[in-house]
Scaffold this motif. Structure first.
Motif, mmCIF file in Angstrom:
data_model
loop_
_atom_site.group_PDB
_atom_site.id
_atom_site.type_symbol
_atom_site.label_atom_id
_atom_site.label_comp_id
_atom_site.label_asym_id
_atom_site.label_seq_id
_atom_site.Cartn_x
_atom_site.Cartn_y
_atom_site.Cartn_z
ATOM 1 N N GLU A 34 43.872 37.522 44.088
ATOM 2 C CA GLU A 34 44.430 38.484 43.133
ATOM 3 C C GLU A 34 43.963 38.273 41.701
ATOM 4 O O GLU A 34 44.484 38.902 40.776
ATOM 5 C CB GLU A 34 45.963 38.473 43.175
ATOM 6 N N ILE A 35 42.966 37.402 41.489
ATOM 7 C CA ILE A 35 42.484 37.116 40.136
ATOM 8 C C ILE A 35 40.958 37.127 40.122
ATOM 9 O O ILE A 35 40.315 36.535 40.983
ATOM 10 C CB ILE A 35 42.979 35.737 39.646
ATOM 11 N N TYR A 36 40.388 37.810 39.124
ATOM 12 C CA TYR A 36 38.947 37.734 38.865
ATOM 13 C C TYR A 36 38.729 37.058 37.520
ATOM 14 O O TYR A 36 39.499 37.288 36.575
ATOM 15 C CB TYR A 36 38.317 39.128 38.806
ATOM 16 N N ILE A 37 37.683 36.247 37.431
ATOM 17 C CA ILE A 37 37.223 35.746 36.144
ATOM 18 C C ILE A 37 35.917 36.461 35.856
ATOM 19 O O ILE A 37 34.907 36.251 36.528
ATOM 20 C CB ILE A 37 37.035 34.216 36.125
ATOM 21 N N ASP A 38 35.965 37.371 34.868
ATOM 22 C CA ASP A 38 34.877 38.271 34.490
ATOM 23 C C ASP A 38 34.674 39.373 35.525
ATOM 24 O O ASP A 38 35.286 39.362 36.607
ATOM 25 C CB ASP A 38 33.588 37.515 34.188
ATOM 26 N N SER A 39 33.817 40.344 35.168
ATOM 27 C CA SER A 39 33.700 41.540 36.013
ATOM 28 C C SER A 39 32.263 42.020 36.177
ATOM 29 O O SER A 39 32.034 43.198 36.444
ATOM 30 C CB SER A 39 34.559 42.675 35.432
ATOM 31 N N ALA A 40 31.294 41.120 35.999
ATOM 32 C CA ALA A 40 29.889 41.400 36.284
ATOM 33 C C ALA A 40 29.303 42.482 35.371
ATOM 34 O O ALA A 40 29.964 43.002 34.481
ATOM 35 C CB ALA A 40 29.676 41.753 37.749
ATOM 36 N N GLN A 41 28.042 42.817 35.623
ATOM 37 C CA GLN A 41 27.295 43.740 34.774
ATOM 38 C C GLN A 41 27.396 45.177 35.300
ATOM 39 O O GLN A 41 27.485 45.407 36.503
ATOM 40 C CB GLN A 41 25.831 43.300 34.666
ATOM 41 N N PRO A 42 27.370 46.161 34.396
ATOM 42 C CA PRO A 42 27.547 47.560 34.811
ATOM 43 C C PRO A 42 26.528 48.052 35.835
ATOM 44 O O PRO A 42 26.875 48.881 36.684
ATOM 45 C CB PRO A 42 27.419 48.339 33.494
ATOM 46 N N VAL A 43 25.285 47.566 35.763
ATOM 47 C CA VAL A 43 24.273 48.062 36.709
ATOM 48 C C VAL A 43 24.565 47.625 38.142
ATOM 49 O O VAL A 43 23.986 48.162 39.080
ATOM 50 C CB VAL A 43 22.839 47.604 36.315
ATOM 51 N N MET A 44 25.470 46.666 38.314
ATOM 52 C CA MET A 44 25.843 46.217 39.655
ATOM 53 C C MET A 44 27.198 46.783 40.078
ATOM 54 O O MET A 44 27.874 46.241 40.950
ATOM 55 C CB MET A 44 25.865 44.690 39.708
ATOM 56 N N GLU A 45 27.586 47.898 39.481
ATOM 57 C CA GLU A 45 28.902 48.497 39.736
ATOM 58 C C GLU A 45 29.150 48.757 41.220
ATOM 59 O O GLU A 45 30.231 48.463 41.740
ATOM 60 C CB GLU A 45 29.034 49.805 38.959
#
Length: 275
Positions: A34-45
Motif C-alpha cells: 500500500e506504499i510507493y516510494i516515488d512514481s517513476a518517469q512519465p514516459v514509462m506511464e
C-alpha cells in the motif's frame, strides 16, 4: 524499454527506462504493501500504471520533485485516489510545473501537474511502517531521505547514485550535497535503496563514506590548483577529464565543468573573474 523487478522481503524495486540499461537512463521506484516510494518517469506511464493496478498504493512518498520521481503521481491520484506526500518545498514545482531541458523531456518526459495531499513532518507513521524524514538538499532544494526505523532501510532518492561522481547539474550545490551525505551517515541503517542503483545491501555506509571522502578530496585538490592560477577548465581536465558524450547530449546541463564550478560558486557569484 527496460522493465525489471527485484524482490527484497516485502519490498519490490521496479527498474524502468526508455532507452539503454544505464544508471543515468533508468530509474527505480520502490513498493511496499500500500506504499510507493516515488512514481517513476512519465514516459514509462503505461508500465507504471500496469504495476499500480496490481498493487494499488494508498500512499506515494516522493523523495523530490524531479520528473523521474514525481512523474506518475498525478495518475495515481486520479486513478486510485492515492495520497501523495512530499516536502513542503516541493509544492510549487509539483502544482505549478517546472522548466525541462529537451534531453529531460526525451529521456523522462514531462510530468502532469498536481497538488500533493500531505507534507512531511519529522516522522511519518503509516501503521506497519514508520519513516523518519531527513531533509537532504543539494541535488534539489526539496530532496529528502526516508529511514524506515524498524527495519533500518534508508531510501536515498538521488543523494547517493555513485561513490565517485564526475558530473553535476547546473543547479546542484556540492557543499549541500556533502552536508546531506554526512547527515545520513549518522543514521542507523543497514540497507540503502537508491533511485538509480537499486537495492544496496553490501555495506552501504561504506559507500556513503567513500563518496564523502571523494568529494572532499576533489574540493581540496581543485582549490590547491586554483591557487596556482589554473583555469577552471584545466582543473576539470586534470581532476575529472574532458567533457564527453554525456555532457554534449545534455547541452552541458549535466557535465564535469559544473562540478568544478560548484566548488567555486561563491566566488563566481561575486564576479571574481573565475574562468
Amino acid at each position: 524499454m527496460i522493465h525489471q523487478a527485484t524482490n527484497f522481503y516485502e519490498l519490490t524495486a521496479y527498474k524502468l527506462g526508455r532507452f539503454y540499461n544505464a544508471i543515468n537512463l533508468t530509474v527505480h521506484f520502490f513498493t511496499l504493501p500500500e506504499i510507493y516510494i516515488d512514481s517513476a518517469q512519465p514516459v514509462m506511464e503505461k508500465h507504471f500504471i500496469e504495476i499500480a493496478k496490481n498493487h494499488i498504493p494508498r500512499y506515494c512518498l516522493l523523495t523530490h520533485y524531479h520528473e523521474d520521481h514525481s512523474g506518475n503521481a498525478a495518475k495515481l491520484k486520479k486513478l486510485f485516489n492515492t495520497k501523495i506526500i512530499s516536502h513542503k518545498l516541493s509544492y510549487s514545482y509539483l502544482s505549478n510545473g517546472f522548466k525541462l531541458f529537451p534531453y529531460e523531456k526525451m529521456i523522462w518526459g514531462k510530468p502532469e501537474r498536481f497538488t500533493p495531499d500531505l507534507f512531511y513532518k519529522e516522522l511519518l507513521d503509516l501503521g506497519k511502517y514508520t519513516f523518519k524524514i531527513i531533509h537532504t538538499p543539494g541535488h534539489s532544494i526539496d530532496s529528502i531521505c526516508l529511514l524506515e526505523i524498524n527495519r533500518g532501510w534508508l531510501f536515498t532518492g538521488d543523494l547517493y547514485i555513485s561513490s565517485k561522481p564526475k558530473y553535476l547539474r547546473k543547479d546542484e550545490n556540492i557543499y549541500e550535497i556533502l552536508k546531506s551525505l554526512k547527515k545520513v551517515l549518522s543514521l542507523d541503517f543497514e540497507v540503502m535503496f537508491c533511485a538509480h542503483k537499486g537495492i544496496i545491501t553490501d555495506n552501504p555506509k561504506l559507500l556513503i563514506k567513500k563518496k564523502i571522502t571523494y568529494i572532499e578530496e576533489i574540493i581540496e585538490k581543485a582549490k590547491n590548483l586554483r591557487k596556482k592560477d589554473m583555469s577552471l577548465k584545466k582543473i576539470r581536465n586534470k581532476l575529472l577529464g574532458k567533457e564527453d558524450i554525456t555532457s554534449i547530449a545534455t547541452n552541458f546541463d549535466f557535465c564535469k565543468l559544473n562540478f568544478i564550478k560548484a566548488i567555486f560558486q561563491e566566488e563566481l557569484n561575486e564576479g571574481n573573474g573565475y574562468q
